[in-house]
Scaffold this active site. Structure first.
Site, PDB file in Angstrom:
ATOM      1  N   GLY A 243      -3.870  -7.254   2.787  1.00  0.00           N
ATOM      2  CA  GLY A 243      -3.855  -7.219   1.323  1.00  0.00           C
ATOM      3  C   GLY A 243      -5.182  -7.614   0.693  1.00  0.00           C
ATOM      4  O   GLY A 243      -6.167  -7.891   1.385  1.00  0.00           O
ATOM      5  N   GLN A 244      -5.173  -7.673  -0.646  1.00  0.00           N
ATOM      6  CA  GLN A 244      -6.423  -7.938  -1.376  1.00  0.00           C
ATOM      7  C   GLN A 244      -7.014  -9.293  -0.987  1.00  0.00           C
ATOM      8  O   GLN A 244      -8.201  -9.396  -0.694  1.00  0.00           O
ATOM      9  CB  GLN A 244      -6.164  -7.893  -2.895  1.00  0.00           C
ATOM     10  CG  GLN A 244      -7.463  -7.926  -3.697  1.00  0.00           C
ATOM     11  CD  GLN A 244      -7.276  -8.253  -5.177  1.00  0.00           C
ATOM     12  OE1 GLN A 244      -6.204  -8.701  -5.600  1.00  0.00           O
ATOM     13  NE2 GLN A 244      -8.308  -8.041  -5.963  1.00  0.00           N
TER      14      GLN A 244
ATOM     15  N   ASP B  23       6.613  -8.750  10.394  1.00  0.00           N
ATOM     16  CA  ASP B  23       7.272  -8.779   9.087  1.00  0.00           C
ATOM     17  C   ASP B  23       7.719 -10.207   8.788  1.00  0.00           C
ATOM     18  O   ASP B  23       8.517 -10.779   9.534  1.00  0.00           O
ATOM     19  CB  ASP B  23       8.490  -7.830   9.141  1.00  0.00           C
ATOM     20  CG  ASP B  23       9.174  -7.693   7.801  1.00  0.00           C
ATOM     21  OD1 ASP B  23       8.853  -8.471   6.872  1.00  0.00           O
ATOM     22  OD2 ASP B  23      10.038  -6.803   7.680  1.00  0.00           O
TER      23      ASP B  23
ATOM     24  N   TYR C   5       8.535 -11.640 -11.032  1.00  0.00           N
ATOM     25  CA  TYR C   5       7.448 -12.170 -10.194  1.00  0.00           C
ATOM     26  C   TYR C   5       7.125 -13.621 -10.610  1.00  0.00           C
ATOM     27  O   TYR C   5       7.010 -14.518  -9.763  1.00  0.00           O
ATOM     28  CB  TYR C   5       6.226 -11.267 -10.379  1.00  0.00           C
ATOM     29  CG  TYR C   5       4.955 -11.731  -9.696  1.00  0.00           C
ATOM     30  CD1 TYR C   5       4.834 -11.729  -8.317  1.00  0.00           C
ATOM     31  CD2 TYR C   5       3.844 -12.111 -10.458  1.00  0.00           C
ATOM     32  CE1 TYR C   5       3.646 -12.116  -7.702  1.00  0.00           C
ATOM     33  CE2 TYR C   5       2.654 -12.489  -9.859  1.00  0.00           C
ATOM     34  CZ  TYR C   5       2.564 -12.492  -8.475  1.00  0.00           C
ATOM     35  OH  TYR C   5       1.381 -12.874  -7.881  1.00  0.00           O
TER      36      TYR C   5
ATOM     37  N   ASP D 142       0.482  -8.337   9.425  1.00  0.00           N
ATOM     38  CA  ASP D 142       0.908  -7.635   8.202  1.00  0.00           C
ATOM     39  C   ASP D 142       1.955  -6.619   8.615  1.00  0.00           C
ATOM     40  O   ASP D 142       2.132  -6.376   9.822  1.00  0.00           O
ATOM     41  CB  ASP D 142      -0.299  -6.941   7.528  1.00  0.00           C
ATOM     42  CG  ASP D 142      -0.068  -6.766   6.029  1.00  0.00           C
ATOM     43  OD1 ASP D 142       0.958  -6.162   5.660  1.00  0.00           O
ATOM     44  OD2 ASP D 142      -0.878  -7.244   5.217  1.00  0.00           O
TER      45      ASP D 142
HETATM   46  C1  AKB Z   1      -0.542  -9.753 -10.713  1.00  0.00           C
HETATM   47  O1  AKB Z   1      -1.162  -9.216 -11.646  1.00  0.00           O
HETATM   48  O2  AKB Z   1       0.671  -9.605 -10.519  1.00  0.00           O
HETATM   49  C2  AKB Z   1      -1.318 -10.671  -9.792  1.00  0.00           C
HETATM   50  C3  AKB Z   1      -1.285 -12.088 -10.250  1.00  0.00           C
HETATM   51  C4  AKB Z   1      -2.098 -12.510 -11.397  1.00  0.00           C
HETATM   52  O3  AKB Z   1      -0.594 -12.886  -9.675  1.00  0.00           O
HETATM   53  N1  AKB Z   1      -2.665 -10.215  -9.680  1.00  0.00           N
END
Ligand code: AKB
Length: 328
Positions: free
Chosen positions: A19-20, A60, A151, A42
């Site tokens: 990932g990033q 995983d 999130y 990953d």
């Molecule tokens: C997102 O934009 O979801 C992420 C973060 C700020 O956690 N880059």
């Protein structure tokens, strides 16, 4: 000398190495601890330098049985769990995102608690832990937190679980609330701050970009090198000196798409940007414009060193080289 010896004894597991953040943190940790001591994993293939520069395995994080075997077999001492469904994608599949984000951190915390060799865990939190009732400017470390995205809710719950494991089991969990990260090695995917990377790619490839946020929507951003330094320093600090076992606020500059576009135009004068805000505009309006990161700065004098001017030069040069290389 003693410190060097102890460092060599660390064996590190990275989850989400493709990932990033993972693709850059893996390289930094391999430099610090030796290539053979950093196990990158990953569910997808990582960039070649991760796969070829040290151990890599497809793994995983949701598969707790394989994970615990891996941790025991390789006598892992530190786990960096970087895999997550980001804010934009999480809104499209809220229950799946909740399931993945929560069960993965709980798997890691449980394994770290049960396996004696594991001494430290790193888990990224986010500015998404804040919400519409949080002050948006210079957001304090400790303030009202009522996130309205799935999130954000998962990151806030994750922070509470980290602190719970620290208090109840003395598990040494450390975390940073990352802002939007700007990097050129691996593109982010599905976040609300992705524009801050996309804008550079599109400026170089097409000299135009349609942004999903409004021109003047400011967000706290940070260049990846500064983020990596903050992370590795945080993990090095003696446990007794830590002030928090939830996430430390950090940021570089507070920037809007309009600010970044103006800086890009100094290098690409005919760059054009259009604004077509989508559902992520609403998310961004519930997140901070800037955060108060004085607590992170107290740790070993950490402070960001990359300005927008410097970031823009680096991004344009590196993405340009990457595109050229891909052509041959
Ligand atoms: C997102 O934009 O979801 C992420 C973060 C700020 O956690 N880059």
């Amino acid at each position: 000398m003693l410190i060097k010896k102890l460092k060599c004894m660390e064996r590190i597991l990275i989850i989400g190495a493709a990932g990033q953040i993972g693709s850059e943190l893996t390289l930094a940790l391999r430099t610090q601890f030796g290539n053979g001591n950093v196990y990158a994993t990953d569910i997808k293939d990582p960039p070649p330098e991760i796969r070829e520069g040290g151990p890599f395995q497809l793994l995983d994080v949701m598969d707790d049985k394989h994970l615990i075997h891996f941790v025991i077999r390789h006598r892992i001492t530190q786990i960096y769990h970087l895999a997550a469904v980001l804010s934009g994608n999480a809104e499209k599949l809220p229950l799946q995102a909740w399931y993945i984000n929560m069960n993965s951190i709980l798997n890691i915390l449980e394994i770290a608690r049960l396996v004696e060799d594991v001494k430290k865990v790193f888990w990224p939190s986010s500015i998404a832990v804040f919400g519409p009732t949080t002050p948006r400017k210079n957001t304090p470390q400790l303030t009202t937190m009522e996130p309205s995205t799935v999130y954000g809710i998962s990151k806030l719950a994750g922070e509470r679980w980290c602190e719970y494991y620290y208090k109840k089991y003395d598990l040494d969990v450390r975390s940073i609330r990352y802002p939007g990260l700007i990097s050129y090695k691996t593109e982010p995917g599905g976040g609300t701050t992705d524009w801050a990377v996309e804008i550079f790619y599109e400026a170089i490839k097409n000299k135009s970009y349609t942004c999903f946020l409004k021109e003047d929507t400011k967000q706290p951003l940070l260049f990846m090198d500064d983020a990596i330094k903050a992370t590795t320093r945080l993990m090095e600090i003696e446990k007794a000196r830590l002030m928090l076992h939830t996430g430390y606020n950090i940021m570089g500059e507070s920037l809007s798409p309009g600010d970044v576009a103006s800086e890009i135009r100094k290098h690409i004068p005919d760059f054009k940007i259009r604004y077509n805000p989508d559902f992520r505009q609403e998310i961004a309006m519930t997140w901070p414009e800037s955060v108060d990161d004085h607590m992170a700065r107290l740790h070993d004098d950490w402070k960001p060193v990359y300005s927008l001017e410097r970031i823009t030069k680096i991004m344009i040069r590196e993405i340009g080289l990457k595109i050229e290389k891909a052509k041959h």
